[in-house]
Design an enzyme around this catalytic site. Structure first.
Site, PDB file in Angstrom:
ATOM      1  N   TYR A 134       0.853  -1.191   0.000  1.00  0.00           N
ATOM      2  CA  TYR A 134       0.000   0.000   0.000  1.00  0.00           C
ATOM      3  C   TYR A 134       0.884   1.234   0.000  1.00  0.00           C
ATOM      4  O   TYR A 134       1.561   1.527   0.987  1.00  0.00           O
ATOM      5  CB  TYR A 134      -0.906  -0.024   1.224  1.00  0.00           C
ATOM      6  CG  TYR A 134      -1.912   1.107   1.325  1.00  0.00           C
ATOM      7  CD1 TYR A 134      -2.195   1.936   0.251  1.00  0.00           C
ATOM      8  CD2 TYR A 134      -2.597   1.334   2.514  1.00  0.00           C
ATOM      9  CE1 TYR A 134      -3.117   2.958   0.354  1.00  0.00           C
ATOM     10  CE2 TYR A 134      -3.529   2.348   2.634  1.00  0.00           C
ATOM     11  CZ  TYR A 134      -3.790   3.158   1.552  1.00  0.00           C
ATOM     12  OH  TYR A 134      -4.704   4.168   1.669  1.00  0.00           O
ATOM     13  N   LYS A 163      -1.490  -1.363  -4.113  1.00  0.00           N
ATOM     14  CA  LYS A 163      -2.547  -0.359  -4.050  1.00  0.00           C
ATOM     15  C   LYS A 163      -1.870   0.996  -4.147  1.00  0.00           C
ATOM     16  O   LYS A 163      -1.184   1.436  -3.224  1.00  0.00           O
ATOM     17  CB  LYS A 163      -3.337  -0.467  -2.738  1.00  0.00           C
ATOM     18  CG  LYS A 163      -4.421   0.604  -2.599  1.00  0.00           C
ATOM     19  CD  LYS A 163      -5.069   0.580  -1.212  1.00  0.00           C
ATOM     20  CE  LYS A 163      -6.091   1.703  -1.066  1.00  0.00           C
ATOM     21  NZ  LYS A 163      -6.656   1.774   0.303  1.00  0.00           N
ATOM     22  N   ILE A 205      -9.580  -0.508  -4.772  1.00  0.00           N
ATOM     23  CA  ILE A 205      -9.900  -0.502  -3.349  1.00  0.00           C
ATOM     24  C   ILE A 205     -10.542   0.846  -3.056  1.00  0.00           C
ATOM     25  O   ILE A 205      -9.870   1.875  -3.021  1.00  0.00           O
ATOM     26  CB  ILE A 205      -8.661  -0.760  -2.480  1.00  0.00           C
ATOM     27  CG1 ILE A 205      -8.098  -2.155  -2.788  1.00  0.00           C
ATOM     28  CG2 ILE A 205      -9.015  -0.648  -0.999  1.00  0.00           C
ATOM     29  CD1 ILE A 205      -6.886  -2.540  -1.981  1.00  0.00           C
TER      30      ILE A 205
END
Length: 296
Positions: A134, A163, A205
């Site tokens: 992330y 992400k 997401i």
């Protein structure tokens, strides 16, 4: 259960009872609703899930409830003040039935690549689960460059996805060029969905999906199918709401939207406080006007 990093993955909010304990009953209901609308996985215990206000036991219990509720992968966020705590969380999540992990840099402390790489490696290597890196320098002050992310993937077979939340859509194209098929690429900013998919992202997401899962899944599917004109029309309607995910009070705004559509409460844990006064009136006006015009 094999994890395919594709589709819409809600960064699921954490519902609270009146005493601000976790409302597991509604959590299970909400998780099931998201999946019934077509979401491909759940991502609890992230920033939108107010992870910084949750204890480790609460986080593991949230993951366990999500695992019981749905038949799609549950991929919790792993973030902590210390590396040791993050490692314990990763292992606790695996025991609770998670099928993947979203690994973040440590809260508060941000330094150089040498230290941040050591932290990430310790968490990734503490588990057998596939991991999403992330990258969110806006929130966490640590910016993993495409080259650094690829380095982590080359050294860890279970690094499977990214992400990307830097707000720079060029990062997705850069990662695709560097990593090829090694990494699945995900959009982590609500209002960059069409741009991210065009650059090669295979999953999203998302935040507003908590209140509007059907619209979110439809938008993603249109974008992936190359139905550009229809996707653009839906995106233009959705953008005022999607932008609620990009401001400091994004948790309050998304939970308020959930409350307005009848799918949750606006309760948040301090230091966050529910919106009030003129700020609440303005937010309600924007949300209700957008919902009144929704095309689906």
């Amino acid at each position: 259960m094999q994890v395919r990093f594709e589709g819409v993955m809600p960064a699921i909010t954490t519902p609270f009872n009146a005493d601000l304990s976790v409302d597991h009953g509604f959590l299970i209901e909400h998780a099931s609703w998201q999946v019934a609308a077509g979401c491909s996985a759940l991502v609890p215990c992230g920033s939108l899930g107010e992870a910084a206000t949750l204890g480790a036991d609460e986080k593991i219990a949230i993951v366990a409830s999500c695992v019981r509720a749905v038949n799609v992968p549950v991929i919790p966020g792993v973030a902590a003040l210390s590396t040791a705590e993050a490692v314990r969380l990763a292992q606790g999540f695996e025991t609770a039935g998670a099928r993947g992990l979203m690994v973040l840099p440590p809260y508060v402390y941000s330094s150089d690549w040498y230290e941040m790489k050591a932290h990430m490696n310790a968490v990734i290597r503490a588990t057998r689960l596939p991991c999403i890196i992330y990258n969110n320098p806006v929130a966490y002050r640590t910016d993993f460059s495409p080259n650094q992310i690829v380095e982590l993937a080359q050294e860890n077979d279970n690094v499977a996805a990214v992400k990307e939340s830097s707000t720079d859509v060029r990062r997705i194209a850069a990662l695709r060029a560097l990593a090829g098929d090694k990494l699945a690429l995900g959009v982590g900013v609500d209002d960059l969905l069409l741009e991210g998919v065009a650059a090669g992202a295979s999953f999203w997401i998302a935040g507003l999906v908590n209140a509007l899962p059907r619209e979110s899944v439809r938008l993603f599917d249109l974008a992936r199918a190359g139905q550009h004109e229809e996707a653009r029309r839906l995106y233009e309607w959705f953008l005022p709401l999607l932008r609620l995910d990009t401001v400091p009070k994004f948790v309050q705004l998304i939970k308020l939207t959930q409350q307005i559509v009848g799918q949750g409460s606006a309760r948040v844990r301090p230091p966050r406080l529910e919106l009030e006064g003129a700020e609440l009136v303005q937010a309600r006006q924007l949300i209700t006007a957008s919902l009144a015009a929704r095309p689906l």
